[in-house]
Write an enzyme that holds these catalytic residues in place. Structure first.
Site, PDB file in Angstrom:
ATOM      1  N   GLU A 213      -8.288 -46.270  18.812  1.00 26.37           N
ATOM      2  CA  GLU A 213      -7.740 -45.565  19.972  1.00 26.37           C
ATOM      3  C   GLU A 213      -8.831 -44.862  20.779  1.00 26.37           C
ATOM      4  O   GLU A 213      -8.798 -44.848  22.016  1.00 26.37           O
ATOM      5  CB  GLU A 213      -6.678 -44.547  19.523  1.00 26.37           C
ATOM      6  CG  GLU A 213      -5.384 -45.158  18.979  1.00 26.37           C
ATOM      7  CD  GLU A 213      -5.459 -45.586  17.505  1.00 26.37           C
ATOM      8  OE1 GLU A 213      -6.552 -45.461  16.896  1.00 26.37           O
ATOM      9  OE2 GLU A 213      -4.432 -46.034  16.974  1.00 26.37           O
ATOM     10  N   GLU A 331       6.813 -53.720  31.604  1.00 27.75           N
ATOM     11  CA  GLU A 331       6.967 -55.180  31.502  1.00 27.75           C
ATOM     12  C   GLU A 331       7.972 -55.437  30.394  1.00 27.75           C
ATOM     13  O   GLU A 331       7.806 -54.956  29.273  1.00 27.75           O
ATOM     14  CB  GLU A 331       5.642 -55.864  31.167  1.00 27.75           C
ATOM     15  CG  GLU A 331       5.796 -57.378  31.001  1.00 27.75           C
ATOM     16  CD  GLU A 331       4.568 -58.082  30.415  1.00 27.75           C
ATOM     17  OE1 GLU A 331       3.439 -57.802  30.854  1.00 27.75           O
ATOM     18  OE2 GLU A 331       4.764 -58.913  29.495  1.00 27.75           O
TER      19      GLU A 331
HETATM   20  C1  LIG Z   1     -12.318 -44.315  15.871  1.00 25.17           C
HETATM   21  O1  LIG Z   1     -13.473 -44.620  15.146  1.00 25.17           O
HETATM   22  C2  LIG Z   1     -14.535 -43.682  15.341  1.00 25.17           C
HETATM   23  C3  LIG Z   1     -15.756 -44.222  14.631  1.00 25.17           C
HETATM   24  O2  LIG Z   1     -15.459 -44.582  13.334  1.00 25.17           O
HETATM   25  C4  LIG Z   1     -14.112 -42.308  14.848  1.00 25.17           C
HETATM   26  O3  LIG Z   1     -15.106 -41.376  15.105  1.00 25.17           O
HETATM   27  C5  LIG Z   1     -12.827 -41.900  15.578  1.00 25.17           C
HETATM   28  O4  LIG Z   1     -12.345 -40.693  15.059  1.00 25.17           O
HETATM   29  C6  LIG Z   1     -11.764 -42.979  15.431  1.00 25.17           C
HETATM   30  N1  LIG Z   1     -10.627 -42.600  16.249  1.00 25.17           N
HETATM   31  C7  LIG Z   1      -9.378 -42.532  15.774  1.00 25.17           C
HETATM   32  C8  LIG Z   1      -8.306 -42.158  16.737  1.00 25.17           C
HETATM   33  O5  LIG Z   1      -9.103 -42.777  14.635  1.00 25.17           O
END
Ligand SMILES: *[C@@H]1O[C@H](CO)[C@@H](O)[C@H](O)[C@H]1NC(C)=O
Ligand SMILES: *[C@@H]1O[C@H](CO)[C@@H](O)[C@H](O)[C@H]1NC(C)=O
Ligand SMILES: *[C@@H]1O[C@H](CO)[C@@H](O)[C@H](O)[C@H]1NC(C)=O
Ligand SMILES: *[C@@H]1O[C@H](CO)[C@@H](O)[C@H](O)[C@H]1NC(C)=O
Ligand SMILES: *[C@@H]1O[C@H](CO)[C@@H](O)[C@H](O)[C@H]1NC(C)=O
Ligand SMILES: *[C@@H]1O[C@H](CO)[C@@H](O)[C@H](O)[C@H]1NC(C)=O
Ligand SMILES: *[C@@H]1O[C@H](CO)[C@@H](O)[C@H](O)[C@H]1NC(C)=O
Ligand SMILES: *[C@@H]1O[C@H](CO)[C@@H](O)[C@H](O)[C@H]1NC(C)=O
Ligand SMILES: *[C@@H]1O[C@H](CO)[C@@H](O)[C@H](O)[C@H]1NC(C)=O
Ligand SMILES: *[C@@H]1O[C@H](CO)[C@@H](O)[C@H](O)[C@H]1NC(C)=O
Ligand SMILES: *[C@@H]1O[C@H](CO)[C@@H](O)[C@H](O)[C@H]1NC(C)=O
Ligand SMILES: *[C@@H]1O[C@H](CO)[C@@H](O)[C@H](O)[C@H]1NC(C)=O
Length: 544
Positions: A213, A331
């Site tokens: 996300e 959609e």
């Molecule tokens: C997505 O991945 C990054 C890197 O691993 C991390 O820092 C981040 O918190 C993650 N985001 C979510 C919403 O889990």
């Protein structure tokens, strides 16, 4: 066809309800005496306080990006058939449908300023026979935004292709977009279609499994910022203003795919405060999913409630983390992968569309964009003749008309829709309010009635009994959405009107052989009864 005539005449005859007799004079609005078992369902005088009004242009369309020029035409040859169909909806709901130009092919499209045609699409049949998997658009593409008067558009950009060529392509297309999309005709922008499928899509994996996300939000914001810069550089200043620079997002395919909507919101999707509507997508099922049937999957109120219910839950979860934007279906249609022949193009799907749209409205899903594409099985209309499909108004369009008629003029009043629970999963009812006043009741019968069989049974009818406030006493007018059966794909009418291409190029054409404006009595105590043949809907216009 004889069957149709006989049936409708018998419906008319039956509207002198066996359960009711008038007093001596039998004139409009006179008191009556009730006989027999009535067991009415009560309809509230005012809408439940938790129901919010729908947005104007509630009945709207999403048009597959690659096919927008087919639907709209161009400067030289505007598609006036499509224009007529959009006007019909305006004449009921008060404003023309909004048009979102997007979908899978939005995320394939690259812009080439030297391309002489609107589009250059290449199909890869192993991926899809329904739309081009490789797509370039040229300056001429944007002509199609000029053919329909008084129409507001959402233009989609490519987020899926993640390289410098694609990023530059977005920026290079902006000056062409803003030559045709002005303050009035531009509603919003959209960056990416169904990014929650980028890691898993059968049409091609676009992101690594680790993409989450946070990554999505970062990419979305970077590309959105690039559009803003391009607008500032090449377009009139107001398009880049905070008031006008607005987006629909995140346009996820579902409520629980590989990106979570709540986490996406919490990751700061709207930290730039430039999102106008929270957009989500929905399909009731898939065209090739095993076990999908007209009766079990589409003409099934329980199924619709479950499908929309996932969005209602999502909406509540988003609200709990501070998402206060209007929630829309940006959609949607019956069965993904462009619909299933015999199901998505049938009158049964039109009835499903009425139930689905009104159920959305009753649960604060404030606008619904029905997805369209050239040759798509679930399309409301085929805008041009191709070697697969003849130009024409298709069954689902009649469902769109019935929904717009049920809502009435949304620009004149706040319109609210309340679901009136009925017993069976094959039936649904809705009350519609203008402001606080009850105006209409839509009753939908979804018992499957097949007429194109060797020995069709006599079409059963069900009498639906309601009570409304006594202020509605007098006469009510019934406008029917009807065809020969749920398996009909043509010969459909709403209140006696056909919108078929071959009659008046999509303008309403009153048929002399179908009943319209039937009157029914509403008792001094507010009781009324309306009979519905299986597989039909009736809009009861009340005089409250
Ligand atoms: C997505 O991945 C990054 C890197 O691993 C991390 O820092 C981040 O918190 C993650 N985001 C979510 C919403 O889990
Ligand atoms: C009703 O009229 C339309 C248009 O003229 C025609 O296509 C249709 O066949 C007629 N239906 C019947 C039952 O006569
Ligand atoms: C409506 O009233 C009629 C006449 O009393 C009755 O036959 C019918 O079963 C009622 N309909 C329903 C759905 O209860
Ligand atoms: C209004 O709707 C809410 C939510 O569905 C429900 O909890 C409440 O009971 C309803 N109120 C009335 C008066 O029907
Ligand atoms: C809808 O209402 C507005 C405002 O009252 C009015 O100007 C418009 O003509 C109405 N449109 C239709 C189609 O009734
Ligand atoms: C159209 O796209 C195909 C690739 O899919 C390409 O081979 C062809 O040259 C393009 N045509 C034009 C006119 O750009
Ligand atoms: C492409 O995606 C990767 C991984 O999600 C991201 O780190 C990178 O910034 C993206 N590049 C562009 C040009 O958007
Ligand atoms: C956009 O603006 C830049 C800077 O003024 C200019 O160089 C460029 O030609 C413009 N692009 C178009 C397509 O008008
Ligand atoms: C979401 O999907 C996961 C599997 O991908 C499943 O375990 C979970 O129960 C689903 N949640 C909801 C609310 O449907
Ligand atoms: C209607 O949908 C519900 C919920 O998915 C399902 O349980 C039921 O079996 C369906 N009805 C039919 C007739 O298939
Ligand atoms: C049908 O039309 C498409 C697009 O114009 C074309 O590519 C295709 O070859 C045609 N197919 C047949 C069987 O004519
Ligand atoms: C209720 O639904 C069942 C099938 O699901 C059907 O057999 C029955 O006729 C329906 N009853 C009414 C009153 O529609």
């Amino acid at each position: 066809m004889t069957l149709f005539r006989t049936l409708l005449f018998s419906v008319t005859a039956a509207s002198a309800h066996p359960a009711w007799i008038f007093d001596g004079t039998n004139s409009i609005g006179t008191p009556y005496t009730r006989l027999g078992d009535f067991d009415p369902v009560s309809i509230p005088a005012a809408p439940n306080g938790s129901i919010e009004p729908v947005l104007s242009s509630f009945v709207s369309f999403s048009i597959e990006f690659a096919f927008f020029p087919d639907f709209a035409g161009d400067k030289q040859i505007p598609n006036t058939f499509s224009d007529n169909l959009l006007n019909n909806l305006r004449d009921f709901q008060g404003s023309r449908p909004h048009i979102r130009v997007g979908g899978n092919t939005q995320d394939y499209a690259l812009f080439d300023p030297d391309l002489k045609t609107a589009t250059n699409g290449t199909y890869i049949p192993s991926i899809s026979q329904d739309y081009p998997r490789i797509l370039t658009i040229g300056p001429k593409y944007f002509d199609s935004y000029t053919t329909w008067p008084n129409t507001r558009f959402i233009h989609g950009f490519n987020l899926a292709k993640n390289d410098s060529v694609a990023a530059a392509s977005i920026v290079r297309s902006v000056p062409y977009a803003c030559r045709v999309l002005n303050r009035k005709s531009l509603l919003y922008w959209e960056m990416g279609n169904e990014p929650d499928l980028f890691k898993t899509s059968a049409q091609g994996i676009m992101r690594p499994a680790t993409w989450n996300e946070t990554d999505y939000v970062k990419e979305w914001q970077t590309k959105v910022a690039s559009v803003k810069s391009a607008l500032q550089l090449n377009c009139s200043a107001d398009l880049a203003s905070d008031a006008k620079f607005k987006w629909i997002a995140p346009s996820f395919a579902g409520t629980n795919n590989s990106l979570n909507p709540v986490k996406t919101w919490e990751a700061g999707l709207d930290s730039g405060e430039n999102i106008a509507r929270f957009s989500s997508h929905n399909y009731i099922g898939g065209a090739t999913q095993p076990g999908v049937t007209l009766a079990g999957t589409l003409m099934n109120h329980t199924k619709t409630v479950a499908s929309v219910g996932a969005h209602n839950k999502e909406q509540a979860s988003l609200k709990a983390v501070g998402m206060n934007l209007d929630y829309i279906m940006g959609e949607t249609n019956s069965l993904y992968n462009q619909g299933k022949p015999g199901l998505s193009n049938s009158f049964g799907a039109a009835l499903w569309g009425v139930d689905f749209n009104l159920y959305c409205a009753s649960t604060n899903i404030k606008q619904v964009y029905m997805h369209q594409g050239t040759d798509y099985r679930y399309a409301s209309w085929q805008p041009i003749t191709t070697n697969k499909t003849t130009v024409g108004t298709k069954a689902p369009y009649y469902g769109n008309i019935a929904v717009a008629a049920a809502l009435g003029n949304i620009t004149a009043n706040e319109v609210r829709v309340q679901n009136i629970p009925l017993k069976n999963e094959t039936e649904a009812a809705y009350s519609i309010y203008a402001g606080e006043t009850l105006k209409r009741v839509m009753v939908i019968n979804m018992n499957q009635y097949n007429y194109s069989v060797e020995a069709p049974i006599k079409r059963p009818e069900i009498a639906y009994n309601f009570t409304v406030p006594s202020s509605c006493a007098g006469i009510a007018w019934v406008h029917r959405l009807i065809a020969n059966g749920s398996d009909a794909i043509t010969g459909i009418t709403f209140n006696g009107n056909s919108y078929n291409y071959e009659l008046a190029e999509g303008k309403p054409k009153l048929l002399g052989n179908v009943t319209k404006d039937e009157s029914i009595p509403v008792g001094s105590d507010g009781g009324f009864s309306v009979e519905l043949p299986w597989s039909s809907a009736a809009l009861v216009q009340l005089a409250c």
